[in-house]
Design a protein around this motif. Structure first.
Motif, PDB file in Angstrom:
ATOM      1  N   ASP A   1     -26.184  22.794 -49.850  1.00 37.79           N
ATOM      2  CA  ASP A   1     -25.614  23.531 -48.587  1.00 37.79           C
ATOM      3  C   ASP A   1     -25.786  22.713 -47.406  1.00 37.79           C
ATOM      4  OD1 ASP A   1     -24.757  26.136 -50.116  1.00 37.79           O
ATOM      5  OD2 ASP A   1     -26.669  26.582 -50.344  1.00 37.79           O
ATOM      6  N   GLY A   2     -26.383  21.628 -47.673  1.00 35.39           N
ATOM      7  CA  GLY A   2     -26.840  20.771 -46.422  1.00 35.39           C
ATOM      8  C   GLY A   2     -27.904  21.362 -45.538  1.00 35.39           C
ATOM      9  N   PRO A   3     -28.498  20.583 -45.012  1.00 34.95           N
ATOM     10  CA  PRO A   3     -27.953  19.309 -44.135  1.00 34.95           C
ATOM     11  C   PRO A   3     -28.380  17.877 -44.992  1.00 34.95           C
ATOM     12  CG  PRO A   3     -30.190  19.790 -43.248  1.00 34.95           C
ATOM     13  CD  PRO A   3     -29.833  20.785 -44.227  1.00 34.95           C
ATOM     14  N   PRO A   4     -29.195  17.825 -46.175  1.00 40.65           N
ATOM     15  CA  PRO A   4     -29.183  16.601 -46.883  1.00 40.65           C
ATOM     16  C   PRO A   4     -27.615  16.519 -47.443  1.00 40.65           C
ATOM     17  CG  PRO A   4     -31.102  17.766 -47.579  1.00 40.65           C
ATOM     18  CD  PRO A   4     -30.295  18.938 -46.554  1.00 40.65           C
ATOM     19  N   LEU A   5     -27.505  15.224 -47.571  1.00 37.41           N
ATOM     20  CA  LEU A   5     -26.240  14.794 -48.058  1.00 37.41           C
ATOM     21  C   LEU A   5     -26.230  14.483 -49.632  1.00 37.41           C
ATOM     22  CD1 LEU A   5     -23.253  13.518 -47.552  1.00 37.41           C
ATOM     23  CD2 LEU A   5     -24.487  11.248 -47.035  1.00 37.41           C
ATOM     24  N   VAL A   6     -25.221  15.191 -50.104  1.00 38.55           N
ATOM     25  CA  VAL A   6     -25.105  14.868 -51.732  1.00 38.55           C
ATOM     26  C   VAL A   6     -23.660  14.551 -51.639  1.00 38.55           C
ATOM     27  CG1 VAL A   6     -24.994  16.140 -53.794  1.00 38.55           C
ATOM     28  CG2 VAL A   6     -26.721  16.928 -52.167  1.00 38.55           C
ATOM     29  N   LEU A   7     -23.608  13.311 -52.414  1.00 40.83           N
ATOM     30  CA  LEU A   7     -22.414  12.789 -52.864  1.00 40.83           C
ATOM     31  C   LEU A   7     -22.270  12.838 -54.357  1.00 40.83           C
ATOM     32  CD1 LEU A   7     -21.861   9.703 -50.755  1.00 40.83           C
ATOM     33  CD2 LEU A   7     -20.825  11.942 -50.309  1.00 40.83           C
ATOM     34  N   VAL A   8     -21.129  13.421 -55.155  1.00 44.44           N
ATOM     35  CA  VAL A   8     -20.988  13.518 -56.429  1.00 44.44           C
ATOM     36  C   VAL A   8     -19.741  12.403 -56.999  1.00 44.44           C
ATOM     37  CG1 VAL A   8     -20.143  15.248 -57.868  1.00 44.44           C
ATOM     38  CG2 VAL A   8     -21.657  16.005 -56.225  1.00 44.44           C
ATOM     39  N   CYS A   9     -20.125  11.999 -58.099  1.00 44.59           N
ATOM     40  CA  CYS A   9     -19.326  11.367 -58.859  1.00 44.59           C
ATOM     41  C   CYS A   9     -18.578  12.197 -59.845  1.00 44.59           C
ATOM     42  CB  CYS A   9     -19.543   9.947 -59.527  1.00 44.59           C
ATOM     43  SG  CYS A   9     -18.525   9.256 -60.545  1.00 44.59           S
ATOM     44  N   ASP A  10     -17.143  12.674 -59.588  1.00 48.68           N
ATOM     45  CA  ASP A  10     -16.245  13.677 -60.320  1.00 48.68           C
ATOM     46  C   ASP A  10     -15.363  13.099 -61.141  1.00 48.68           C
ATOM     47  OD1 ASP A  10     -14.839  15.617 -61.086  1.00 48.68           O
ATOM     48  OD2 ASP A  10     -15.253  16.831 -59.425  1.00 48.68           O
ATOM     49  N   ARG A  11     -15.551  12.949 -62.324  1.00 56.67           N
ATOM     50  CA  ARG A  11     -14.717  12.540 -63.408  1.00 56.67           C
ATOM     51  C   ARG A  11     -14.357  13.864 -64.281  1.00 56.67           C
ATOM     52  NH1 ARG A  11     -17.078   6.572 -65.397  1.00 56.67           N
ATOM     53  NH2 ARG A  11     -16.824   5.704 -62.986  1.00 56.67           N
ATOM     54  N   GLY A  12     -13.629  14.657 -63.752  1.00 54.88           N
ATOM     55  CA  GLY A  12     -13.438  15.933 -64.671  1.00 54.88           C
ATOM     56  C   GLY A  12     -14.580  16.709 -64.628  1.00 54.88           C
ATOM     57  N   GLY A  13     -15.423  16.581 -63.682  1.00 56.86           N
ATOM     58  CA  GLY A  13     -16.568  17.344 -63.692  1.00 56.86           C
ATOM     59  C   GLY A  13     -17.701  16.453 -63.096  1.00 56.86           C
ATOM     60  N   PRO A  14     -18.714  16.703 -62.560  1.00 53.05           N
ATOM     61  CA  PRO A  14     -19.747  15.900 -61.989  1.00 53.05           C
ATOM     62  C   PRO A  14     -20.511  15.196 -63.099  1.00 53.05           C
ATOM     63  CG  PRO A  14     -20.103  17.967 -60.976  1.00 53.05           C
ATOM     64  CD  PRO A  14     -18.990  18.219 -62.041  1.00 53.05           C
ATOM     65  N   VAL A  15     -20.677  13.760 -62.773  1.00 53.29           N
ATOM     66  CA  VAL A  15     -21.108  13.078 -63.974  1.00 53.29           C
ATOM     67  C   VAL A  15     -22.315  12.028 -63.140  1.00 53.29           C
ATOM     68  CG1 VAL A  15     -19.282  12.626 -65.261  1.00 53.29           C
ATOM     69  CG2 VAL A  15     -19.745  10.892 -63.651  1.00 53.29           C
ATOM     70  N   GLY A  16     -22.660  12.328 -61.888  1.00 52.97           N
ATOM     71  CA  GLY A  16     -23.483  11.691 -61.210  1.00 52.97           C
ATOM     72  C   GLY A  16     -23.544  12.118 -59.672  1.00 52.97           C
ATOM     73  N   TYR A  17     -24.904  11.878 -59.004  1.00 56.45           N
ATOM     74  CA  TYR A  17     -24.909  12.266 -57.789  1.00 56.45           C
ATOM     75  C   TYR A  17     -26.011  11.348 -57.119  1.00 56.45           C
ATOM     76  CZ  TYR A  17     -29.211  14.721 -58.642  1.00 56.45           C
ATOM     77  OH  TYR A  17     -30.475  15.068 -59.296  1.00 56.45           O
TER      78      TYR A  17
END
Length: 138
Positions: A34-50
């Protein structure tokens, strides 16, 4: 695809977190989507990492980087960190720091390959022992 995390990602991200990290911070992850920390997600048909970072200028701390075990070794971690660097540069961040368990030599090699240097040993940082503080200039 690398994108910002969303609240709907939380179940999948928790699964990656618990499968990957020895000492996860579930509450931090829940707050971060929900922030403020930044979360980046690798999405390959669904999250596989962050990657979860606590942005601050001039130094940002990366609190967690996690990749699902069946997606490790496929460049997901590198893609996440590279995208994170780009986003942080845009925000005026000059340096990035993170801590890894002192016994995780493979993790050390990964971060050193991305240009991080060990700047300090942190005694008893983890329940399981010491940590190493890594830093990299952007």
């Amino acid at each position: 695809m690398i994108r910002e995390g969303r609240p709907g990602d939380l179940p999948a991200l928790r699964a990656v977190q618990s499968a990957t990290l020895a000492e996860p911070w579930p509450d931090l992850l829940e707050t971060a989507v929900d922030g403020p920390p930044l979360v980046l997600v690798c999405d390959r048909g669904g999250p596989v990492g962050y990657a979860l970072a606590v942005p601050d200028v001039p130094v940002t701390y990366v609190a967690e980087l996690a990749v699902a075990p069946d997606s490790q070794g496929e460049g997901v971690g590198t893609d996440l960190v590279t995208a994170l660097f780009d986003r942080l540069r845009e925000r005026g961040v000059e340096r990035v720091r993170l801590t890894a368990r002192a016994v995780d030599e493979g993790v050390h090699d990964f971060y050193e390959g991305l240009g991080f240097d060990v700047v300090e040993r942190v005694p008893d940082h983890y329940e399981s022992g010491d940590g190493l503080l890594f830093e990299r200039s952007l």
